[in-house]
Scaffold this active site. Structure first.
Site, mmCIF file in Angstrom:
data_model
loop_
_atom_site.group_PDB
_atom_site.id
_atom_site.type_symbol
_atom_site.label_atom_id
_atom_site.label_comp_id
_atom_site.label_asym_id
_atom_site.label_seq_id
_atom_site.Cartn_x
_atom_site.Cartn_y
_atom_site.Cartn_z
ATOM 1 N N HIS A 72 18.298 -108.089 -34.939
ATOM 2 C CA HIS A 72 18.132 -108.753 -33.784
ATOM 3 C C HIS A 72 16.899 -109.401 -33.132
ATOM 4 C CE1 HIS A 72 18.318 -108.262 -28.892
ATOM 5 N NE2 HIS A 72 19.654 -108.796 -29.132
ATOM 6 N N ASP A 95 21.879 -95.912 -21.314
ATOM 7 C CA ASP A 95 21.130 -95.728 -22.330
ATOM 8 C C ASP A 95 20.676 -94.310 -23.094
ATOM 9 O OD1 ASP A 95 21.960 -98.470 -22.379
ATOM 10 O OD2 ASP A 95 19.779 -99.184 -22.699
ATOM 11 N N LYS A 150 25.783 -103.460 -24.515
ATOM 12 C CA LYS A 150 24.923 -104.771 -24.205
ATOM 13 C C LYS A 150 23.811 -105.097 -25.365
ATOM 14 C CE LYS A 150 21.957 -101.729 -21.586
ATOM 15 N NZ LYS A 150 20.669 -101.871 -22.548
ATOM 16 N N CYS A 172 15.685 -100.740 -18.745
ATOM 17 C CA CYS A 172 17.137 -100.771 -18.490
ATOM 18 C C CYS A 172 17.559 -100.148 -17.240
ATOM 19 C CB CYS A 172 17.914 -100.137 -19.789
ATOM 20 S SG CYS A 172 17.637 -101.394 -21.066
ATOM 21 N N HIS A 212 15.947 -100.846 -33.021
ATOM 22 C CA HIS A 212 16.392 -99.491 -32.488
ATOM 23 C C HIS A 212 17.902 -99.805 -32.030
ATOM 24 C CE1 HIS A 212 15.348 -102.316 -29.227
ATOM 25 N NE2 HIS A 212 16.461 -101.710 -28.457
ATOM 26 N N HIS A 227 22.586 -103.130 -30.708
ATOM 27 C CA HIS A 227 22.010 -104.380 -31.606
ATOM 28 C C HIS A 227 22.296 -104.557 -32.792
ATOM 29 C CE1 HIS A 227 19.225 -104.777 -28.020
ATOM 30 N NE2 HIS A 227 18.590 -103.656 -28.277
ATOM 31 N N ASP A 233 22.930 -99.291 -25.500
ATOM 32 C CA ASP A 233 22.113 -100.369 -26.196
ATOM 33 C C ASP A 233 22.823 -100.734 -27.720
ATOM 34 O OD1 ASP A 233 20.162 -102.236 -25.346
ATOM 35 O OD2 ASP A 233 18.879 -101.172 -26.786
HETATM 36 C C1 VGL Z 1 15.756 -100.526 -23.441
HETATM 37 C C2 VGL Z 1 14.057 -101.730 -24.501
HETATM 38 C C3 VGL Z 1 14.748 -102.090 -25.435
HETATM 39 C C4 VGL Z 1 15.999 -99.250 -22.448
HETATM 40 C C5 VGL Z 1 16.641 -100.901 -24.319
HETATM 41 O O1 VGL Z 1 17.071 -99.022 -22.619
HETATM 42 O O2 VGL Z 1 15.301 -99.495 -21.689
HETATM 43 N N1 VGL Z 1 14.328 -100.744 -23.570
HETATM 44 N N2 VGL Z 1 16.060 -101.686 -25.304
HETATM 45 ZN ZN ZN Z 2 17.221 -102.650 -26.869
#
Ligand code: VGL
Ligand code: ZN
Length: 214
Positions: free
Chosen positions: A64, A20, A118, A163, A93, A60, A58
């Site tokens: 979401h 990510d 994801k 993550c 995000h 979404h 990430d």
């Molecule tokens: C993440 C919160 C929400 C991450 C992703 O990449 O750690 N944290 N979505």
């Molecule tokens: Zn996320």
């Protein structure tokens, strides 16, 4: 006892898993992690040494279920009860197709051999690269890595305590030999989450490297 990993990135059986490293997790982004951009240089160094490189993104849809804005009267960083259990709510995000969801522009993303997206299911968030937050739905990454006979993983990216940690813990439980490169990770650190996840990773036999391996 789990065998210690020398994190030889050039080995055919070792995969670098870049988690990510996206604009929204970097300074100026919608869910900015402090110094998130700092991870780019060490990760690029590791990419240059690695034979196998996989990344997560990430990803979404708008509205979401992990976004606070989707829930009436909720604010970011509060938790709600979802069908699969407790879920922290985040600012909007990494919305599919937006600049915030793109990889950091200095990241050597051309080297990614596989990108696992994801969090694309409206009703389920996914921190881990392997299992979504219902802890049942799989991403397919385990099958991909097994097919490629990769059994050791070196993880880096954002965020250490979400993550990265969820992915590392799932990888260890799936039987991979796992190292996390701490100088190439940065944390969100909500209510002690970083310390808790560091403990959990140590307990799971995950090697926490304090240097950037080659
Ligand atoms: C993440 C919160 C929400 C991450 C992703 O990449 O750690 N944290 N979505
Ligand atoms: Zn996320």
């Amino acid at each position: 006892m789990r065998k210690q990993n020398n994190a030889n990135l050039g080995a055919a059986s070792t995969g670098l898993l870049v988690i990510d490293v996206q604009n929204d997790f970097c300074p100026g982004g919608q869910l900015a992690v402090q110094d998130g951009n700092i991870v780019v240089d060490p990760i690029n160094q590791m990419i240059a040494c690695a034979q196998n490189v996989v990344a997560t993104q990430d990803w979404h849809p708008q509205g979401h279920s992990s976004f606070a804005s989707t829930h009436p009267d909720k604010t970011p960083f509060e938790a709600v009860e979802m069908s699969y259990g407790k879920q922290t709510l985040w600012p909007d995000h990494c919305i599919q197709g937006t600049n915030g969801a793109d990889f950091h522009k200095l990241l050597q993303a051309d080297a990614f051999q596989m990108i696992v997206r994801k969090g694309f299911r409206q009703a389920i968030d996914s921190y881990s690269a392997f299992f979504e937050n219902d802890r049942k739905t799989i991403t397919g990454l385990d099958g991909y890595l097994r097919n490629r006979q990769i059994d050791r993983l070196v993880l880096a990216g954002l965020a250490t305590d979400y993550c990265v940690a969820f992915s590392a813990l799932d990888a260890a439980s799936l039987g991979y030999n796992v190292s996390v490169v701490m100088p190439a990770c940065r944390a969100i650190d909500l209510e002690g989450s970083l310390a808790a996840q560091i403990m959990a990773m140590r307990d799971a036999g995950i090697e926490l490297l304090e240097y950037v391996p080659a």
